[in-house]
Design an enzyme around this catalytic site. Structure first.
Site, mmCIF file in Angstrom:
data_model
loop_
_atom_site.group_PDB
_atom_site.id
_atom_site.type_symbol
_atom_site.label_atom_id
_atom_site.label_comp_id
_atom_site.label_asym_id
_atom_site.label_seq_id
_atom_site.Cartn_x
_atom_site.Cartn_y
_atom_site.Cartn_z
ATOM 1 N N GLU A 165 0.775 -1.241 0.000
ATOM 2 C CA GLU A 165 0.000 0.000 0.000
ATOM 3 C C GLU A 165 0.813 1.301 0.000
ATOM 4 O OE1 GLU A 165 -3.034 -0.252 3.046
ATOM 5 O OE2 GLU A 165 -4.080 -1.842 1.962
ATOM 6 N N GLU A 274 -6.012 -8.010 -0.646
ATOM 7 C CA GLU A 274 -6.699 -7.825 0.635
ATOM 8 C C GLU A 274 -8.149 -7.504 0.354
ATOM 9 O OE1 GLU A 274 -5.209 -4.799 3.242
ATOM 10 O OE2 GLU A 274 -3.134 -5.370 2.928
HETATM 11 C C1 LIG Z 1 -5.904 -4.483 6.501
HETATM 12 C C2 LIG Z 1 -4.534 -4.766 6.259
HETATM 13 O O1 LIG Z 1 -3.670 -4.255 6.869
HETATM 14 N N1 LIG Z 1 -4.383 -5.622 5.357
HETATM 15 C C3 LIG Z 1 -3.138 -5.812 5.069
HETATM 16 C C4 LIG Z 1 -2.914 -7.161 4.509
HETATM 17 O O2 LIG Z 1 -1.806 -6.865 4.418
HETATM 18 C C5 LIG Z 1 -1.891 -5.590 4.757
HETATM 19 C C6 LIG Z 1 -2.380 -5.484 6.132
HETATM 20 O O3 LIG Z 1 -1.682 -4.908 7.025
HETATM 21 C C7 LIG Z 1 -1.922 -4.333 4.539
HETATM 22 O O4 LIG Z 1 -2.243 -3.156 4.929
HETATM 23 C C8 LIG Z 1 -2.922 -4.508 4.385
HETATM 24 O O5 LIG Z 1 -3.407 -3.443 5.129
#
Ligand SMILES: CC(=O)N[C@H]1CO[C@H](CO)[C@H](O)[C@@H]1O
Ligand SMILES: *[C@@H]1O[C@H](CO)[C@@H](O)[C@H](O)[C@H]1NC(C)=O
Length: 339
Positions: A165, A274
């Site tokens: 992300e 995710e």
């Molecule tokens: C919600 C979440 O955090 N999902 C993760 C899956 O891997 C990750 C989680 O930490 C990334 O943010 C994504 O956020």
């Protein structure tokens, strides 16, 4: 999911660390019902307590448990995303050397998963940052990846996820970092593995075009041609994955339409790395709708992963940890057709 949530859950859920592992045992590997190449779960733990670096094993962070992998593989899941912290694996500077304590923990879970025939995704859960600073040193980032990929160069069941992300960065920088990771991984002699790339704006599928990812991410190149575009998609009102309420029963498929069109018109493969929704009928319908739409477009969608499993989630709204996680008991029984 974002930092705040991880810090929060990391801080509050530690009490359950001492709980005995789930008693479930693997008997047989389930038959896969769906057409997806990959169906899996994010297995949290090693990224927890990320305000404490390097942090202590068992106090700030932990590793996913073997019995959970057994249980979930028994239900047909074949891919597990292992969030880690870049700073814990290679501390101080990206061009540095590995910390053997953390490396042993990573090796243990990766080898356990892949030894059973599953895929293990190495996911630096860093949001495009190293010690909280946006990574602009593409050569250093490439070096981090060369060092990491060397460890798994001979294991074709490992998948490299360039970073979790990216957000609030220049789109062009995100493209450059992804390309540097690809180049670093291949330079390590890791040539058989898939590489999952992620975009800016938390790699949201619903914003793939509006965020500008669609404009630049298609230009990434891999001599092995094994790039898969990892997008994330939550179904709550702001798409952040922080609420158990979904916008509507059809929001899942609506939110990935645009990304599906992009994958098709650009000849790319994607994966929802995710996703989650609350354990309620509206969210379950929304998730089923999204997965069904993906299944009917499985020429471009390689699969999906739930967020999230791991031993420290406690009563988390999306918890997929056996035997009593909220989603494990309340959502998973409705998803068997998509596994
Ligand atoms: C919600 C979440 O955090 N999902 C993760 C899956 O891997 C990750 C989680 O930490 C990334 O943010 C994504 O956020
Ligand atoms: C290596 O990591 C462990 C925890 O995983 C930590 O306790 C130790 O201080 C780290 N060593 C270095 C040199 O960072």
């Amino acid at each position: 999911m974002r930092f705040l949530d991880i810090v929060l859950f990391g801080a509050t859920a530690v009490g359950s660390a001492l709980a005995a592992p789930a008693a479930d045992t693997l008997t047989t590997t389930s038959k896969r019902a769906s057409k997806f190449q990959f169906v899996g779960i994010n297995e949290s733990g090693a990224e927890f307590g990320n305000k404490n670096l390097p942090g202590q094993l068992g106090k700030d962070y932990t590793w996913p448990v073997h019995s959970t992998i057994d249980t979930m593989m028994g239900k047909g899941f074949n891919i597990f995303r292992i969030p880690i912290m870049m700073e814990r694996l290679i501390p101080t500077k990206m061009t540095g050397t590995v910390n053997s304590t953390y490396q042993q923990g990573l090796d243990d879970i990766v080898n356990y998963i892949t030894g059973k025939g599953g895929y293990a995704i190495i996911d630096p859960h860093n949001f495009g940052r190293y010690y909280d600073q946006i990574i602009t040193d593409t050569a250093g980032f490439k070096a981090w990846w060369t060092t990491t990929a060397k460890m798994y160069a001979s294991n074709s069941k490992v998948i490299f996820d360039t970073n979790n992300e990216y957000h609030d960065m220049d789109n062009s920088l995100v493209v450059k970092l992804n390309q540097a990771a690809i180049d670093g991984i291949r330079a390590a002699g890791a040539t058989s593995q898939y590489i999952f790339v992620e975009g800016n704006s938390y790699t949201g599928a619903w914003t793939w075009t509006s965020s500008g990812n669609a404009a630049g991410m298609g230009s990434l190149t891999d001599p092995q041609n094994k790039i898969i575009y990892e997008m994330h998609q939550y179904l709550d009102s702001d798409g952040s994955g922080t609420s158990a309420t979904c916008v509507s029963s059809t929001i899942g498929q609506e939110r990935i339409k645009d990304a599906t069109a992009w994958l098709k018109s650009n000849g790319k493969k994607g994966i929802i790395g995710e996703t989650a929704g609350g354990a309620n009928s509206q969210c379950i319908s929304a998730i089923q709708g999204m997965l069904g739409y993906m299944a009917s477009n499985s020429d471009v969608w390689a699969g999906w992963l739930w967020w999230g499993g791991g031993p420290w989630w406690g009563t988390y709204i999306y918890g997929m940890e056996p035997p009593s996680g909220t989603a494990y008991t309340g959502v998973l029984p409705s998803l068997s057709a998509y596994i």
